[in-house]
Design an enzyme around this catalytic site. Structure first.
Site, short mmCIF file in Angstrom:
data_model
loop_
_atom_site.label_atom_id
_atom_site.label_comp_id
_atom_site.label_asym_id
_atom_site.label_seq_id
_atom_site.Cartn_x
_atom_site.Cartn_y
_atom_site.Cartn_z
CG ASP A 72 -0.32 -0.56 2.47
OD1 ASP A 72 0.90 -0.38 2.66
OD2 ASP A 72 -1.03 -1.19 3.26
CG ASP A 141 -9.18 -2.73 12.25
OD1 ASP A 141 -8.13 -3.22 11.76
OD2 ASP A 141 -9.70 -1.69 11.80
CG HIS A 143 -6.42 -2.96 8.86
ND1 HIS A 143 -6.56 -2.19 9.99
CD2 HIS A 143 -5.17 -2.69 8.37
CE1 HIS A 143 -5.46 -1.48 10.17
NE2 HIS A 143 -4.60 -1.77 9.21
CD GLU A 148 -9.02 0.65 7.47
OE1 GLU A 148 -8.71 -0.28 8.24
OE2 GLU A 148 -8.64 1.81 7.62
#
Length: 271
Positions: A72, A141, A143, A148
């Site tokens: 990314d 979380d 991801h 996400e």
């Protein structure tokens, strides 16, 4: 799925680096048949990168025939911005090894047409015949890359809006100033990662424990995108003890038992 549980961050980082070296050696890459890797940023892989640098300097591995694709990049940061993932990768790995510059691929967050940039990235991966080993970290979380919670498990490289928890977590890289943290990023998709022939997920610390438990013990769920690796035929979680705190005791004992003969990273480096 394999789960490697080491006692601490230093040991899991050594194991992950040794596995990368072992995989490259087994592949025996050449100029016309390079070993293609997917790589992450963030704090988790830094230990692995430091070990890879040491192994390279010790003559244990060459990256001359390795091609990389990063997961990314932030939208709106130039390549030379100190918090860009371009800068991160050159500071923490590429400038210390013998990888040719033209073999490094990182998404351009300053591209005029961001969607075209994403499409071209997918096409570049395919031109190299796909990714042999995709290494990834995970967020608290769950991801994977910047996929996400709620991201499609069939997603491809695309523009993604970051949720508030990710922005807050990344503020530490911007002197705690939330206003300076980019709100969008370019990211490979879950499907992009799953297309790799091997996937290795790194997780350390108690802050990742819920994500590790969701990724290993719970069902495949787009709210925990890392859980997708349960469906991969060659997936490895590499964790320290703290990252397994939310796993069932029986799960931890099971994986420690079946992997007990595979925990010495030096065994992978023989030869």
């Amino acid at each position: 799925m394999r789960v490697i549980i080491e006692p601490d961050y230093a040991t899991m980082s050594r194991w992950a680096a040794a596995y990368v070296v072992h995989s490259i050696r087994q592949f025996n890459p050449t100029k016309d048949r390079p070993f293609v890797m997917g790589l992450p940023t963030g704090s988790t892989p830094i230990g692995m990168y430091q070990n890879l640098i040491k192994l390279h300097k010790a003559g244990k591995i060459s990256f001359a025939h390795v091609v990389t694709f990063n997961m990314d990049e932030y939208v709106g940061l130039t390549k030379d911005h100190p918090q860009s993932y371009h800068a991160f990768m050159w500071d923490n790995l590429f400038s210390h090894i013998d990888i040719p510059k033209h073999n490094v691929h990182i998404l351009n967050g300053m591209a005029k047409d961001l969607w075209a940039e994403c499409d071209q990235y997918e096409q570049s991966i395919q031109r190299f015949g796909g990714i042999e080993l995709f290494v990834g970290g995970i967020g608290p979380d769950g991801h994977l890359a910047f996929n996400e919670p709620g991201s499609s498990l069939a997603s491809r490289t695309r523009v993604k809006t970051l949720n508030e928890s990710t922005v807050i977590a990344n503020a530490r890289f911007f002197d705690g100033d939330l206003s300076r943290v980019p709100r969008t990023a370019l990211t490979v998709g879950v499907g992009t990662v799953m297309d790799a022939r091997q996937v290795m997920i790194l997780a350390n610390g108690s802050g990742k424990a819920r994500a590790v438990a969701a990724g290993i013990e719970e069902g495949v769920n787009h709210m925990w995108t890392v859980s997708c690796v349960q469906m991969h035929p060659h997936a490895i979680f590499v964790c320290d003890d703290d990252a397994t705190l939310e796993l069932k005791v029986g799960t931890v004992q099971y994986f420690k038992s079946i992997e007990k003969d595979n925990l010495d990273p030096d065994k992978m480096l023989i030869g």
